[in-house]
Each structure stands twice: as structure tokens, then as C-alpha cells.
Design a protein around this motif. Sequence first.
Motif, mmCIF file in Angstrom:
data_model
loop_
_atom_site.group_PDB
_atom_site.id
_atom_site.type_symbol
_atom_site.label_atom_id
_atom_site.label_comp_id
_atom_site.label_asym_id
_atom_site.label_seq_id
_atom_site.Cartn_x
_atom_site.Cartn_y
_atom_site.Cartn_z
ATOM 1 N N GLU A 265 0.816 -1.212 0.000
ATOM 2 C CA GLU A 265 0.000 0.000 0.000
ATOM 3 C C GLU A 265 0.853 1.268 0.000
ATOM 4 N N SER A 266 2.095 1.173 0.436
ATOM 5 C CA SER A 266 2.981 2.337 0.417
ATOM 6 C C SER A 266 3.703 2.490 -0.916
ATOM 7 N N ALA A 267 4.053 1.380 -1.549
ATOM 8 C CA ALA A 267 4.844 1.437 -2.781
ATOM 9 C C ALA A 267 3.995 1.613 -4.034
ATOM 10 N N VAL A 268 2.851 0.967 -4.097
ATOM 11 C CA VAL A 268 2.047 0.975 -5.325
ATOM 12 C C VAL A 268 1.509 2.360 -5.691
ATOM 13 N N PRO A 269 1.155 3.223 -4.753
ATOM 14 C CA PRO A 269 0.696 4.561 -5.172
ATOM 15 C C PRO A 269 1.718 5.338 -5.993
ATOM 16 N N HIS A 270 2.980 4.994 -5.866
ATOM 17 C CA HIS A 270 4.003 5.646 -6.685
ATOM 18 C C HIS A 270 3.973 5.140 -8.127
ATOM 19 N N LEU A 271 3.392 3.955 -8.324
ATOM 20 C CA LEU A 271 3.296 3.366 -9.657
ATOM 21 C C LEU A 271 1.939 3.606 -10.311
ATOM 22 N N VAL A 272 0.896 3.647 -9.485
ATOM 23 C CA VAL A 272 -0.473 3.831 -9.977
ATOM 24 C C VAL A 272 -0.961 5.185 -9.471
ATOM 25 N N SER A 273 -1.366 6.023 -10.374
ATOM 26 C CA SER A 273 -1.746 7.380 -9.961
ATOM 27 C C SER A 273 -3.145 7.442 -9.358
ATOM 28 N N PHE A 274 -4.005 6.473 -9.634
ATOM 29 C CA PHE A 274 -5.380 6.491 -9.142
ATOM 30 C C PHE A 274 -5.478 5.609 -7.897
ATOM 31 N N ARG A 275 -5.490 6.213 -6.732
ATOM 32 C CA ARG A 275 -5.445 5.522 -5.431
ATOM 33 C C ARG A 275 -6.569 4.513 -5.245
ATOM 34 N N THR B 173 -0.554 1.212 10.661
ATOM 35 C CA THR B 173 -1.031 2.051 9.563
ATOM 36 C C THR B 173 -0.916 3.523 9.938
ATOM 37 N N ASP B 174 -1.262 3.850 11.173
ATOM 38 C CA ASP B 174 -1.106 5.229 11.653
ATOM 39 C C ASP B 174 0.350 5.671 11.597
ATOM 40 N N ALA B 175 1.247 4.769 11.948
ATOM 41 C CA ALA B 175 2.666 5.115 11.968
ATOM 42 C C ALA B 175 3.188 5.447 10.574
ATOM 43 N N LEU B 176 2.640 4.772 9.565
ATOM 44 C CA LEU B 176 3.110 5.007 8.202
ATOM 45 C C LEU B 176 2.356 6.111 7.478
ATOM 46 N N ALA B 177 1.056 6.180 7.688
ATOM 47 C CA ALA B 177 0.280 7.103 6.858
ATOM 48 C C ALA B 177 -0.861 7.779 7.598
ATOM 49 N N GLY B 178 -0.836 7.778 8.893
ATOM 50 C CA GLY B 178 -1.950 8.351 9.631
ATOM 51 C C GLY B 178 -1.851 9.857 9.752
ATOM 52 N N SER B 179 -2.896 10.531 9.297
ATOM 53 C CA SER B 179 -2.904 11.984 9.432
ATOM 54 C C SER B 179 -3.395 12.401 10.818
ATOM 55 N N HIS B 180 -4.186 11.539 11.440
ATOM 56 C CA HIS B 180 -4.679 11.780 12.796
ATOM 57 C C HIS B 180 -4.252 10.588 13.648
ATOM 58 N N PRO B 181 -3.262 10.749 14.510
ATOM 59 C CA PRO B 181 -2.734 9.625 15.282
ATOM 60 C C PRO B 181 -3.824 8.895 16.072
ATOM 61 N N GLY B 182 -3.833 7.582 15.928
ATOM 62 C CA GLY B 182 -4.778 6.749 16.653
ATOM 63 C C GLY B 182 -6.071 6.477 15.925
ATOM 64 N N LEU B 183 -6.353 7.223 14.864
ATOM 65 C CA LEU B 183 -7.626 7.058 14.174
ATOM 66 C C LEU B 183 -7.710 5.719 13.444
ATOM 67 N N ASN B 184 -6.652 5.321 12.756
ATOM 68 C CA ASN B 184 -6.660 4.017 12.086
ATOM 69 C C ASN B 184 -6.693 2.885 13.101
ATOM 70 N N ALA B 185 -6.007 3.033 14.211
ATOM 71 C CA ALA B 185 -6.038 2.012 15.260
ATOM 72 C C ALA B 185 -7.463 1.832 15.770
ATOM 73 N N PHE B 186 -8.151 2.940 15.999
ATOM 74 C CA PHE B 186 -9.535 2.884 16.446
ATOM 75 C C PHE B 186 -10.431 2.240 15.387
ATOM 76 N N MET B 187 -10.265 2.656 14.130
ATOM 77 C CA MET B 187 -11.132 2.148 13.060
ATOM 78 C C MET B 187 -10.897 0.661 12.805
ATOM 79 N N MET B 188 -9.649 0.207 12.847
ATOM 80 C CA MET B 188 -9.389 -1.222 12.632
ATOM 81 C C MET B 188 -9.960 -2.054 13.778
ATOM 82 N N THR B 189 -9.910 -1.516 14.977
ATOM 83 C CA THR B 189 -10.510 -2.214 16.112
ATOM 84 C C THR B 189 -12.019 -2.307 15.933
#
Length: 168
Positions: free
Chosen positions: A18-28, A62-78
Motif C-alpha cells: 500500500e505504500s509502494a504501489v501509489p508511486h506506480l499507480v496514480s489512481f489511489r 497504519t497510523d505510523a506510516l500514513a496516519g494523518s490523525h494519530p490513533g484514528l486508524n487504530a480505532f477504526m481497525m478495532t
Amino acid sequence: MRLILLFAAFVLLGLAFESAVPHLVSFRALIPNLIIILVVDLGLRHHGVLPAMLAFGMGYATDALAGSHPGLNAFMMTMVFVVSYEISTRLMVTNALVGASVVFFGVIATALATVALGDGFSALSRTGVLLPGLTLEAAISAIVAPLIFSMLAASKRMTGLPARAMRE
């Protein structure tokens, strides 16, 4: 311990993808949300405190790599884990179709909840522009989910873990 190591390996691969492919594919929207697929598998097939902690850890990573709001992805995955777990305890059978459906709605719900919790609930009124791309991402994630579920099942069998839930 085997469950932790197995999912840690899959999470590392998923986050790298998920971190590498956006550099290859422009449409997320063309990139499936692999972390939600892993969390849904945990919720449908593994019950207890350890899988819930793993789901939280996946969100935290996920938060550590791409989280704009710390803890939000952790909460959502839970939350995705809890919903998947509840669905698995209420249904007689949890198969790939059920898992793909949960993944589809999990991707949409996670994105909308992230917008609402991160930018305020009033920001939901401006999400109409995001819905086509979000629906495409959710559909691609749901299509890829059975393949990931089968890869996880094969890996679980190789490591001696139960590949299926008791109800399957």
C-alpha cells in the motif's frame, strides 16, 4: 505466537504494498485496502483478546506510516474487528462471500468515519465527490478479499493454526 508472527508478516507485506504501489499507480482507488481484509479475517475466524490486540496493532502500524490523525486508524481497525467478530457470532456460516461483503462495507465505513472523526461530522456533507472512488476501492478490496483469505488459510495450515472458523 504463531498467529502474531503470521499476521505481522502479512501486515508488513500489506503496508509495503500500500505504500509502494501509489508511486506506480496514480489512481489511489485501484489499490485494495489489504489491512482491512486482514482485520476482517481476524474478526471472522479468530476470537479472543489476542486477535483484537492484533487488529489494534495493525491500525497503529497504519497510523505510523500514513496516519494523518494519530490513533484514528487504530480505532477504526478495532471497530472493523468488532463488527466482523459480531457478524461471525451471529451467522451460521462465515465464508468468503460474507468476508468480502464485510470488507466492502468496512472500507466505506472506515473512510467515512475517518473523515467524520478527523475533520468533524460536517465534513461528511462534502464527501459526495469521494464516493465514486471510494466505492471502486471498496469493490476492488472485496474482489481481492477471497484471494487474501485463501492465502491466509494456506499459511495458517502450514504453520499449524486453524485455517477456518468453527462454523465453516
